[in-house]
Design a protein around this motif. Structure first.
Motif, PDB file in Angstrom:
ATOM      1  N   CYS A 129       0.813  -1.228   0.000  1.00  0.00           N
ATOM      2  CA  CYS A 129       0.000   0.000   0.000  1.00  0.00           C
ATOM      3  C   CYS A 129       0.841   1.271   0.000  1.00  0.00           C
ATOM      4  O   CYS A 129       0.505   2.247  -0.688  1.00  0.00           O
ATOM      5  CB  CYS A 129      -0.932   0.021   1.207  1.00  0.00           C
ATOM      6  SG  CYS A 129      -2.236  -1.227   1.145  1.00  0.00           S
ATOM      7  N   MET A 130       1.952   1.283   0.758  1.00  0.00           N
ATOM      8  CA  MET A 130       2.715   2.522   0.942  1.00  0.00           C
ATOM      9  C   MET A 130       3.246   3.100  -0.373  1.00  0.00           C
ATOM     10  O   MET A 130       2.975   4.277  -0.685  1.00  0.00           O
ATOM     11  CB  MET A 130       3.868   2.290   1.935  1.00  0.00           C
ATOM     12  CG  MET A 130       4.560   3.574   2.357  1.00  0.00           C
ATOM     13  SD  MET A 130       3.401   4.786   3.073  1.00  0.00           S
ATOM     14  CE  MET A 130       2.945   3.941   4.581  1.00  0.00           C
ATOM     15  N   PRO A 131       4.016   2.345  -1.186  1.00  0.00           N
ATOM     16  CA  PRO A 131       4.506   2.940  -2.447  1.00  0.00           C
ATOM     17  C   PRO A 131       3.377   3.286  -3.411  1.00  0.00           C
ATOM     18  O   PRO A 131       3.484   4.248  -4.189  1.00  0.00           O
ATOM     19  CB  PRO A 131       5.414   1.848  -3.031  1.00  0.00           C
ATOM     20  CG  PRO A 131       4.995   0.586  -2.368  1.00  0.00           C
ATOM     21  CD  PRO A 131       4.518   0.974  -1.011  1.00  0.00           C
ATOM     22  N   VAL A 132       2.276   2.518  -3.346  1.00  0.00           N
ATOM     23  CA  VAL A 132       1.135   2.781  -4.231  1.00  0.00           C
ATOM     24  C   VAL A 132       0.468   4.102  -3.861  1.00  0.00           C
ATOM     25  O   VAL A 132       0.155   4.926  -4.735  1.00  0.00           O
ATOM     26  CB  VAL A 132       0.114   1.620  -4.165  1.00  0.00           C
ATOM     27  CG1 VAL A 132      -1.200   2.025  -4.837  1.00  0.00           C
ATOM     28  CG2 VAL A 132       0.675   0.382  -4.846  1.00  0.00           C
ATOM     29  N   ILE A 133       0.250   4.340  -2.575  1.00  0.00           N
ATOM     30  CA  ILE A 133      -0.393   5.584  -2.120  1.00  0.00           C
ATOM     31  C   ILE A 133       0.441   6.796  -2.523  1.00  0.00           C
ATOM     32  O   ILE A 133      -0.076   7.786  -3.053  1.00  0.00           O
ATOM     33  CB  ILE A 133      -0.600   5.566  -0.591  1.00  0.00           C
ATOM     34  CG1 ILE A 133      -1.670   4.543  -0.213  1.00  0.00           C
ATOM     35  CG2 ILE A 133      -1.006   6.946  -0.080  1.00  0.00           C
ATOM     36  CD1 ILE A 133      -1.798   4.333   1.278  1.00  0.00           C
ATOM     37  N   ILE A 134       1.759   6.734  -2.276  1.00  0.00           N
ATOM     38  CA  ILE A 134       2.648   7.855  -2.617  1.00  0.00           C
ATOM     39  C   ILE A 134       2.629   8.115  -4.121  1.00  0.00           C
ATOM     40  O   ILE A 134       2.511   9.254  -4.572  1.00  0.00           O
ATOM     41  CB  ILE A 134       4.088   7.568  -2.133  1.00  0.00           C
ATOM     42  CG1 ILE A 134       4.124   7.472  -0.599  1.00  0.00           C
ATOM     43  CG2 ILE A 134       5.041   8.669  -2.608  1.00  0.00           C
ATOM     44  CD1 ILE A 134       5.449   6.976  -0.045  1.00  0.00           C
ATOM     45  N   GLY A 135       2.726   7.038  -4.906  1.00  0.00           N
ATOM     46  CA  GLY A 135       2.726   7.181  -6.364  1.00  0.00           C
ATOM     47  C   GLY A 135       1.430   7.749  -6.898  1.00  0.00           C
ATOM     48  O   GLY A 135       1.438   8.638  -7.766  1.00  0.00           O
ATOM     49  N   VAL A 136       0.300   7.267  -6.386  1.00  0.00           N
ATOM     50  CA  VAL A 136      -1.013   7.741  -6.833  1.00  0.00           C
ATOM     51  C   VAL A 136      -1.214   9.217  -6.488  1.00  0.00           C
ATOM     52  O   VAL A 136      -1.719   9.999  -7.307  1.00  0.00           O
ATOM     53  CB  VAL A 136      -2.139   6.884  -6.215  1.00  0.00           C
ATOM     54  CG1 VAL A 136      -3.489   7.566  -6.385  1.00  0.00           C
ATOM     55  CG2 VAL A 136      -2.185   5.513  -6.867  1.00  0.00           C
ATOM     56  N   LEU A 137      -0.818   9.613  -5.288  1.00  0.00           N
ATOM     57  CA  LEU A 137      -0.982  11.014  -4.865  1.00  0.00           C
ATOM     58  C   LEU A 137      -0.177  11.952  -5.765  1.00  0.00           C
ATOM     59  O   LEU A 137      -0.684  12.974  -6.230  1.00  0.00           O
ATOM     60  CB  LEU A 137      -0.556  11.176  -3.402  1.00  0.00           C
ATOM     61  CG  LEU A 137      -1.544  10.689  -2.345  1.00  0.00           C
ATOM     62  CD1 LEU A 137      -0.916  10.744  -0.963  1.00  0.00           C
ATOM     63  CD2 LEU A 137      -2.825  11.516  -2.377  1.00  0.00           C
ATOM     64  N   ILE A 138       1.088  11.608  -6.014  1.00  0.00           N
ATOM     65  CA  ILE A 138       1.933  12.447  -6.877  1.00  0.00           C
ATOM     66  C   ILE A 138       1.382  12.468  -8.305  1.00  0.00           C
ATOM     67  O   ILE A 138       1.279  13.520  -8.938  1.00  0.00           O
ATOM     68  CB  ILE A 138       3.394  11.957  -6.869  1.00  0.00           C
ATOM     69  CG1 ILE A 138       3.987  12.070  -5.463  1.00  0.00           C
ATOM     70  CG2 ILE A 138       4.239  12.755  -7.866  1.00  0.00           C
ATOM     71  CD1 ILE A 138       5.371  11.457  -5.314  1.00  0.00           C
ATOM     72  N   GLY A 139       1.001  11.293  -8.814  1.00  0.00           N
ATOM     73  CA  GLY A 139       0.466  11.193 -10.167  1.00  0.00           C
ATOM     74  C   GLY A 139      -0.811  11.983 -10.362  1.00  0.00           C
ATOM     75  O   GLY A 139      -1.001  12.649 -11.390  1.00  0.00           O
ATOM     76  N   SER A 140      -1.699  11.940  -9.367  1.00  0.00           N
ATOM     77  CA  SER A 140      -2.969  12.662  -9.480  1.00  0.00           C
ATOM     78  C   SER A 140      -2.764  14.172  -9.442  1.00  0.00           C
ATOM     79  O   SER A 140      -3.463  14.917 -10.128  1.00  0.00           O
ATOM     80  CB  SER A 140      -3.925  12.232  -8.351  1.00  0.00           C
ATOM     81  OG  SER A 140      -3.366  12.509  -7.090  1.00  0.00           O
ATOM     82  N   MET A 141      -1.761  14.634  -8.657  1.00  0.00           N
ATOM     83  CA  MET A 141      -1.469  16.066  -8.607  1.00  0.00           C
ATOM     84  C   MET A 141      -0.894  16.557  -9.934  1.00  0.00           C
ATOM     85  O   MET A 141      -1.260  17.623 -10.427  1.00  0.00           O
ATOM     86  CB  MET A 141      -0.495  16.364  -7.456  1.00  0.00           C
ATOM     87  CG  MET A 141      -1.138  16.292  -6.083  1.00  0.00           C
ATOM     88  SD  MET A 141      -0.079  16.904  -4.745  1.00  0.00           S
ATOM     89  CE  MET A 141       1.154  15.611  -4.660  1.00  0.00           C
ATOM     90  N   VAL A 142       0.009  15.764 -10.524  1.00  0.00           N
ATOM     91  CA  VAL A 142       0.570  16.119 -11.832  1.00  0.00           C
ATOM     92  C   VAL A 142      -0.527  16.091 -12.897  1.00  0.00           C
ATOM     93  O   VAL A 142      -0.612  16.986 -13.749  1.00  0.00           O
ATOM     94  CB  VAL A 142       1.710  15.146 -12.214  1.00  0.00           C
ATOM     95  CG1 VAL A 142       2.189  15.414 -13.637  1.00  0.00           C
ATOM     96  CG2 VAL A 142       2.870  15.264 -11.235  1.00  0.00           C
ATOM     97  N   GLY A 143      -1.377  15.068 -12.842  1.00  0.00           N
ATOM     98  CA  GLY A 143      -2.480  14.952 -13.792  1.00  0.00           C
ATOM     99  C   GLY A 143      -3.433  16.123 -13.728  1.00  0.00           C
ATOM    100  O   GLY A 143      -3.930  16.606 -14.754  1.00  0.00           O
ATOM    101  N   ALA A 144      -3.698  16.604 -12.503  1.00  0.00           N
ATOM    102  CA  ALA A 144      -4.604  17.740 -12.328  1.00  0.00           C
ATOM    103  C   ALA A 144      -4.047  19.001 -12.980  1.00  0.00           C
ATOM    104  O   ALA A 144      -4.785  19.799 -13.569  1.00  0.00           O
ATOM    105  CB  ALA A 144      -4.838  17.986 -10.839  1.00  0.00           C
TER     106      ALA A 144
END
Length: 280
Positions: free
Chosen positions: A230-245
């Motif tokens: 869960c930990m690397p997935v959460i960090i990756g998703v958060l960063i990816g979603s901010m860049v995507g936005a």
């Protein structure tokens, strides 16, 4: 494969999931689950548990901004959460006891529906407060949201029971598959209840985290949420979603949604194939 390589692949995949999920409006779970279950060989139950935790993290971050701006209808969201929470618990109980091959087929079929719904032209509605249904008035679900010019748009809604029932289905699909089930929530609020698109989108985002929490409790009890995944997935998703936005603000959204709809359709077919052949 070494542990470091495994974690790096998960992080990069989660970044892509957050990025694509942000641009397509379908959430990161649509990429995370195929990534973990098909490409990394993780049991699908663990993949769904990880996706639920990622939904909680991303929803919490974005929902707070929408609430602060006064767009989210908190009263409507909390009312509909009764249905989604019950549905989420039921879906999680079914999922944790269902064979992974069946879950893969259902997941693929849901992705196809979601990808088609994402490119469908959505009609914005505006039911004035005096035009709202009797139940909407009794429950005081009418609200308002600010426009870019600072003016307030007042609205209400109709067919509350129909939307409430569809929200139960949305919650069940969320608990069953570990996704935000935004397509089903759009049907409930946009198509059935006639809630303005901006309000339905932000309120749905607020609800996703709460719904995922209800489902994740069942997955935690069953031991299907693994912190090391869960930990690397959460960090990756958060960063990816901010860049995507940020990209979304400057990009051609119609072309992007069409591209990602095709991509998601291909992923869906792959999941269905792996489910039918028993490779998952």
């Amino acid at each position: 494969m070494s542990l470091l390589t495994f974690i790096l692949i998960m992080f990069l995949g989660a970044f892509a999931a957050g990025f694509i999920g942000s641009l397509s409006g379908l959430g990161g779970g649509i990429i995370i689950i195929p990534l973990l279950s098909v490409f990394l060989g993780v049991d699908m139950h663990y993949a769904i548990g990880t996706a639920l935790v990622a939904v909680i993290a991303t929803s919490s971050g974005s929902a707070s901004a929408y609430v602060r701006e006064g767009i989210t209808n908190m009263r409507l969201g909390m009312f509909l959460e009764i249905a989604t929470t019950i549905g989420a618990v039921v879906g999680a109980l079914i999922s944790t006891n269902a064979p992974t091959s069946l879950l893969a087929i259902i997941f693929g079929a849901t992705l196809i529906f979601s990808s088609l719904n994402s490119i469908r032209k959505k009609e914005d509605h505006l039911i004035l407060p005096e035009q709202g249904s009797i139940l909407a008035k009794k429950l005081k679900l009418a609200g308002n949201y600010p426009t870019t010019s600072g003016e307030k748009v007042h609205y209400s809604m109709t067919n509350i029971l129909g939307g409430f029932s569809m929200m139960g289905v949305a919650g069940m699909m969320s608990g069953l598959l570990g996704i935000g089930s935004g397509a089903f929530k759009v049907i409930a609020m946009d198509t059935i209840m006639k809630v303005p698109f901006k309000v339905s989108t932000t309120t749905s985002n607020f609800m996703m985290g709460v719904t995922a929490i209800a489902s994740s409790v069942i997955y935690i009890q069953k031991g299907y949420i693994e912190p090391s995944i869960c930990m690397p997935v959460i960090i990756g998703v958060l960063i990816g979603s901010m860049v995507g936005a940020k990209v979304l603000m400057k990009a051609n959204t119609k072309k992007l949604k069409l591209f990602f709809a095709v991509l998601i359709f291909i992923i869906a077919l792959n999941m269905i194939y792996n489910g039918i052949t028993g490779k998952i």
